[in-house]
Design an enzyme around this catalytic site. Structure first.
Site, PDB file in Angstrom:
ATOM      1  N   GLU A 101     114.559  67.895  63.636  1.00  0.00           N
ATOM      2  CA  GLU A 101     114.142  66.562  63.219  1.00  0.00           C
ATOM      3  C   GLU A 101     113.015  66.650  62.188  1.00  0.00           C
ATOM      4  O   GLU A 101     112.122  67.493  62.288  1.00  0.00           O
ATOM      5  CB  GLU A 101     113.715  65.731  64.431  1.00  0.00           C
ATOM      6  CG  GLU A 101     114.895  65.437  65.347  1.00  0.00           C
ATOM      7  CD  GLU A 101     114.550  64.597  66.563  1.00  0.00           C
ATOM      8  OE1 GLU A 101     115.468  63.955  67.102  1.00  0.00           O
ATOM      9  OE2 GLU A 101     113.379  64.587  66.980  1.00  0.00           O
ATOM     10  N   GLY A 179     108.446  73.321  66.515  1.00  0.00           N
ATOM     11  CA  GLY A 179     108.165  74.745  66.388  1.00  0.00           C
ATOM     12  C   GLY A 179     106.728  75.079  66.050  1.00  0.00           C
ATOM     13  O   GLY A 179     105.925  74.218  65.709  1.00  0.00           O
ATOM     14  N   SER A 211      99.888  73.321  60.881  1.00  0.00           N
ATOM     15  CA  SER A 211      99.295  73.146  62.205  1.00  0.00           C
ATOM     16  C   SER A 211      99.760  74.251  63.141  1.00  0.00           C
ATOM     17  O   SER A 211     100.951  74.568  63.201  1.00  0.00           O
ATOM     18  CB  SER A 211      99.690  71.780  62.779  1.00  0.00           C
ATOM     19  OG  SER A 211      99.195  71.636  64.093  1.00  0.00           O
ATOM     20  N   CYS A 355     103.837  61.901  67.174  1.00  0.00           N
ATOM     21  CA  CYS A 355     103.367  63.242  67.534  1.00  0.00           C
ATOM     22  C   CYS A 355     103.848  63.648  68.926  1.00  0.00           C
ATOM     23  O   CYS A 355     103.669  62.920  69.901  1.00  0.00           O
ATOM     24  CB  CYS A 355     101.839  63.257  67.488  1.00  0.00           C
ATOM     25  SG  CYS A 355     101.115  64.849  67.889  1.00  0.00           S
TER      26      CYS A 355
END
Length: 373
Positions: A101, A179, A211, A355
């Site tokens: 996604e 991931g 991140s 998130c």
């Protein structure tokens, strides 16, 4: 071995999206072509979103025919699009028989694309939807850069979104999707180099953020490979809490992660050396004002800003989001320590694009041991 003989033997075309500029130079050199061919091809791919050699008007007919035999330009296919009430778009993209996604977040003068780096995730953070899906494999370069390419192509074709002719319609890219990027560092950095390249998407370093949950060796490698803004998914003020919600902390504890972040800040220039600290607020888990004091003390001496993230509901996960009162109290403490802190605005929650909500579809799960990370 001759390139075309290799391709004939293995019956597989070379996907040009897997190659950065230097690799394309080598590719065309092996074909006996001049270096400028790589620049021409990159312009067609990344400036005009062209994936058909027939439409490349400044490429000779003989080279077109040769490329059609041995090469392709193949990005992941969008199989589902969801539009949030706030304008956020989530795309499910097919990889093999699985799904990843990618999320597009438009704002006033800024558009952000949230990109995935793996099919699933091996880290098992207890509050994250991706972690519940398990892990299959790393994405290759074409599957990473292909998300950006496919999104840009689609946005440019969408007449409802006002974009100047062939202009790259994304101002910021964040590696915050499915991931752990630093467990796929070689492919992720190669994709970033294409994003930065003048013949690629021509994005500035300061508009890309990677991140990580705190893969310490990966942080060390990253600063030696490329200079981009770094975000640390910390989510806890101490090891006791972090061990419970983020199993990777048993391998790389808070002190080791923050020390790596400190070194990254000192050795890099992107974002003026400032690290972003991400902290999801979980009701009665890590959201007390005492936790805010602990967090502020942990971050002393590290140039940083903090994004406080309201937890977004995920099926079958028994957490709750902090109340507005507790979030504001937490924020107030951090501001007293003169740490730049914001409460992140929730985007795309109604389509599970916020998130921690990205799940995709993972089959043939693989278990990775932490000693292999």
């Amino acid at each position: 071995m001759d390139l075309e003989k290799y391709i004939f033997m293995y019956a597989k075309k070379v996907n040009l999206l897997n190659m950065n500029k230097e690799e394309l130079l080598i590719f065309f050199d092996k074909l006996g072509e001049k270096p400028f061919r790589s620049h021409q091809i990159m312009r067609w791919i990344y400036h005009y979103y062209c994936d058909d050699f027939n439409y490349m008007t400044n490429i000779s007919k003989s080279l077109k025919e040769r490329l059609k035999q041995i090469a392709e330009i193949r990005a992941p296919i969008i199989i589902k699009e969801q539009l949030s009430s706030d304008g956020t778009i989530k795309w499910a993209m097919k990889i093999d028989e699985q799904q990843i996604e990618t999320v597009y977040i438009p704002e006033n003068k800024r558009t952000t694309l949230c990109v995935s780096s793996q099919i699933g995730c091996p880290l098992g953070c207890s509050f994250c939807g991706t972690a519940q899906q398990g892990f299959n494999r790393n994405l290759n370069v074409s599957e990473i850069i292909g998300q950006v390419w496919r999104a840009a192509q689609l946005i440019n074709l969408n007449k409802k979104i006002k974009i100047k002719n062939n202009r790259f319609p994304i101002t910021n890219i964040v590696f915050m999707g499915m991931g752990e990027p630093l467990l796929n560092i070689v492919n992720v950095v190669s994709a970033i180099r294409i994003i930065l390249d003048d013949f690629g998407f021509k994005l500035s370093k300061r508009h890309i953020t990677l991140s990580t949950a705190g893969i310490v060796p990966g942080i060390e490698k990253l600063k030696n490979m490329i200079d981009i803004p770094l975000a640390i998914s910390l989510h806890a003020p101490n090891d006791i809490i972090r061990n419970k919600i983020m199993p990777i902390n048993k391998k790389y504890n808070i002190n080791s992660v923050l020390e790596a972040a400190r070194r990254y800040s000192m050795d890099t220039k992107s974002n003026h050396g400032r690290i972003t600290i991400e902290y999801v607020l979980l009701k009665n888990i890590n959201d007390d004002v005492l936790h805010a004091h602990q967090l502020a003390k942990q971050l002393q001496g590290i140039p940083c800003k903090i994004n406080l993230i309201p937890w977004n509901p995920i099926p079958n996960i028994r957490y709750a989001c902090s109340s507005q009162i507790r979030m504001r109290a937490f924020l107030k403490v951090l501001l007293k320590y003169n740490i730049v802190t914001i409460i992140r605005k929730i985007r795309g929650a109604d389509i599970n694009a916020a998130c921690g909500q990205l799940t995709g579809e993972v089959i043939n799960r693989i278990n990775l041991q932490y000693n292999s990370l």
